[in-house]
Design an enzyme around this catalytic site. Structure first.
Site, PDB file in Angstrom:
ATOM      1  N   ASP A 263       0.616  -1.423   0.137  1.00  0.00           N
ATOM      2  CA  ASP A 263      -0.010   0.010  -0.252  1.00  0.00           C
ATOM      3  C   ASP A 263       0.682   0.926  -0.114  1.00  0.00           C
ATOM      4  O   ASP A 263       2.031   1.339   0.311  1.00  0.00           O
ATOM      5  CB  ASP A 263      -0.986  -0.317   1.323  1.00  0.00           C
ATOM      6  CG  ASP A 263      -2.407  -0.528   1.252  1.00  0.00           C
ATOM      7  OD1 ASP A 263      -2.053  -1.367   0.187  1.00  0.00           O
ATOM      8  OD2 ASP A 263      -2.945  -0.934   1.683  1.00  0.00           O
TER       9      ASP A 263
ATOM     10  N   LYS B 250      -2.497   4.891  -4.927  1.00  0.00           N
ATOM     11  CA  LYS B 250      -2.400   5.952  -5.743  1.00  0.00           C
ATOM     12  C   LYS B 250      -1.258   6.459  -6.309  1.00  0.00           C
ATOM     13  O   LYS B 250      -0.889   6.823  -5.707  1.00  0.00           O
ATOM     14  CB  LYS B 250      -3.688   6.826  -5.237  1.00  0.00           C
ATOM     15  CG  LYS B 250      -4.629   7.944  -5.775  1.00  0.00           C
ATOM     16  CD  LYS B 250      -5.121   8.453  -5.059  1.00  0.00           C
ATOM     17  CE  LYS B 250      -6.797   8.678  -6.267  1.00  0.00           C
ATOM     18  NZ  LYS B 250      -7.671   9.917  -5.434  1.00  0.00           N
TER      19      LYS B 250
ATOM     20  N   MET C 260      -7.822   9.104   9.198  1.00  0.00           N
ATOM     21  CA  MET C 260      -8.479  10.118   7.875  1.00  0.00           C
ATOM     22  C   MET C 260      -9.557  11.206   8.305  1.00  0.00           C
ATOM     23  O   MET C 260     -10.272  10.927   7.885  1.00  0.00           O
ATOM     24  CB  MET C 260      -9.275   8.668   7.634  1.00  0.00           C
ATOM     25  CG  MET C 260      -7.729   7.588   6.984  1.00  0.00           C
ATOM     26  SD  MET C 260      -9.145   6.408   6.199  1.00  0.00           S
ATOM     27  CE  MET C 260      -9.926   5.560   8.142  1.00  0.00           C
TER      28      MET C 260
HETATM   29  N1  SAH Z   1      -4.210   0.831   9.049  1.00  0.00           N
HETATM   30  C1  SAH Z   1      -3.419   2.205   9.363  1.00  0.00           C
HETATM   31  C2  SAH Z   1      -4.140   2.336   8.962  1.00  0.00           C
HETATM   32  C3  SAH Z   1      -4.461   2.733   8.085  1.00  0.00           C
HETATM   33  S1  SAH Z   1      -6.051   4.276   7.513  1.00  0.00           S
HETATM   34  C4  SAH Z   1      -3.151   1.470  10.488  1.00  0.00           C
HETATM   35  O1  SAH Z   1      -2.763   0.376  11.631  1.00  0.00           O
HETATM   36  O2  SAH Z   1      -2.237   2.352  11.192  1.00  0.00           O
HETATM   37  C5  SAH Z   1      -4.393   5.139   6.775  1.00  0.00           C
HETATM   38  C6  SAH Z   1      -4.493   6.768   7.989  1.00  0.00           C
HETATM   39  O3  SAH Z   1      -3.765   6.148   8.628  1.00  0.00           O
HETATM   40  C7  SAH Z   1      -4.662   8.017   7.651  1.00  0.00           C
HETATM   41  O4  SAH Z   1      -5.270   8.253   7.093  1.00  0.00           O
HETATM   42  C8  SAH Z   1      -3.694   7.895   8.823  1.00  0.00           C
HETATM   43  O5  SAH Z   1      -4.832   8.734   9.517  1.00  0.00           O
HETATM   44  C9  SAH Z   1      -3.084   7.046   9.401  1.00  0.00           C
HETATM   45  N2  SAH Z   1      -1.561   6.919   9.824  1.00  0.00           N
HETATM   46  C10 SAH Z   1      -0.880   5.642   9.242  1.00  0.00           C
HETATM   47  N3  SAH Z   1      -0.071   6.257   8.718  1.00  0.00           N
HETATM   48  C11 SAH Z   1      -0.013   7.011   9.864  1.00  0.00           C
HETATM   49  C12 SAH Z   1       1.854   7.762   9.940  1.00  0.00           C
HETATM   50  N4  SAH Z   1       2.723   7.877   9.936  1.00  0.00           N
HETATM   51  N5  SAH Z   1       1.129   9.102  10.118  1.00  0.00           N
HETATM   52  C13 SAH Z   1       0.292   9.999  10.963  1.00  0.00           C
HETATM   53  N6  SAH Z   1      -1.037   9.057  10.855  1.00  0.00           N
HETATM   54  C14 SAH Z   1      -0.874   7.711   9.830  1.00  0.00           C
END
Ligand code: SAH
Length: 257
Positions: free
Chosen positions: A34, A56, A170
């Site tokens: 991803d 994307k 998000m």
């Molecule tokens: N499965 C992932 C979340 C996916 S949804 C998890 O468990 O972390 C994607 C969202 O995760 C982003 O829009 C943001 O809100 C958050 N996110 C993921 N990586 C991040 C990072 N390094 N810093 C801040 N937010 C992050």
């Protein structure tokens, strides 16, 4: 017969991956990864591993979920070791469950490898504990994503009144809506809020304010996704300690945001 692994890659800092996830990457014949997966992690893949980017790209649509499910099934059926690599944890807003279902429905062996989720690790790198003996006995992970034209099924009243810390994923484009809902449902306007962008990477940025002020702060600072919004008294902990800035090894990561 092949085998599929639904794997969490952690939140950004490539060192925040589990040993089990690393072993999956090392033995994979195919990796579907991803946007939020640090590409540095892919260096450990076999030289002939087939790498498929599912995020994307500029002027491109991301690969649709149905297509991803189809590819997972297709390569597994070819007897390959297939790894579906996702940012954070695959079961936290990662659609991992749908992929597991698709694989199981096709009789494929599947294993889930949990990852460190952004909602806990990202605040930690910014000096914010998600729970604290005096400040917070409960936390909730919440999606701030609101499908266009549809009401959300998020119980804002419950979140505003019954949970101490909120880690909102998000949520940047809906920040005004989120703050409004929380205030309307009883959360004090003075509740501390932090937003951490690109947490655990070299590009980590943190801004703070309150439920009443954070919209203005985030706008002024140009905060963008990926970011975690933390709502709750635990945010104040950050001011009491001076953590060393993390040494994320994630130069490439900026291009992925
Ligand atoms: N499965 C992932 C979340 C996916 S949804 C998890 O468990 O972390 C994607 C969202 O995760 C982003 O829009 C943001 O809100 C958050 N996110 C993921 N990586 C991040 C990072 N390094 N810093 C801040 N937010 C992050």
């Amino acid at each position: 017969m092949g085998k599929a692994y639904i794997v969490g890659a952690g939140p950004g800092d490539p060192d925040l991956i589990t040993l089990k996830a690393l072993r999956c990457i090392q033995k994979a014949d195919v990796i579907l990864y991803d946007r939020l997966v640090n590409p540095e992690i892919l260096k450990d893949a076999k030289r002939d591993c087939h790498l498929i980017y599912c995020g994307k790209r500029p002027n491109h649509h991301p690969i649709k979920q149905d297509t991803i499910n189809h590819l997972l099934v297709k390569y597994s059926n070819q007897g390959k070791t297939v790894v579906r690599l996702k940012g954070g944890d695959p079961f936290v807003f990662g659609r991992g469950a749908e992929e597991v279902e698709a694989l199981v429905a096709n009789g494929i062996h599947v294993e889930v490898v949990p990852g460190i989720t952004a909602g806990i690790a990202v605040p930690a790198y910014a000096g914010i504990p998600i729970t604290h003996r005096e400040l917070a006995s409960s936390f909730a992970v919440v999606t701030g994503h609101k499908p266009k034209g549809k009401p959300t099924d998020i119980n804002w009243k419950g979140l505003a009144t019954a949970v101490d810390t909120l880690a909102i994923y998000m949520g940047i484009s809906n920040l005004p809506y989120i703050c409004e809902e929380l205030i309307t449902h009883g959360k004090n306007e003075s509740t501390p809020v932090a937003i951490i962008q690109q947490g655990t990477t070299n590009h980590q940025r943190t801004v703070t304010g309150t439920l009443g002020s954070i919209v203005g702060v985030a706008e002024k600072e140009g905060i963008q996704n990926p970011a975690i919004i933390v709502v709750g008294e635990v945010v104040t902990f950050r001011d009491k300690i001076s953590l060393l800035e993390p040494e994320g090894k994630a130069e490439n990561y900026a291009t992925m945001a």
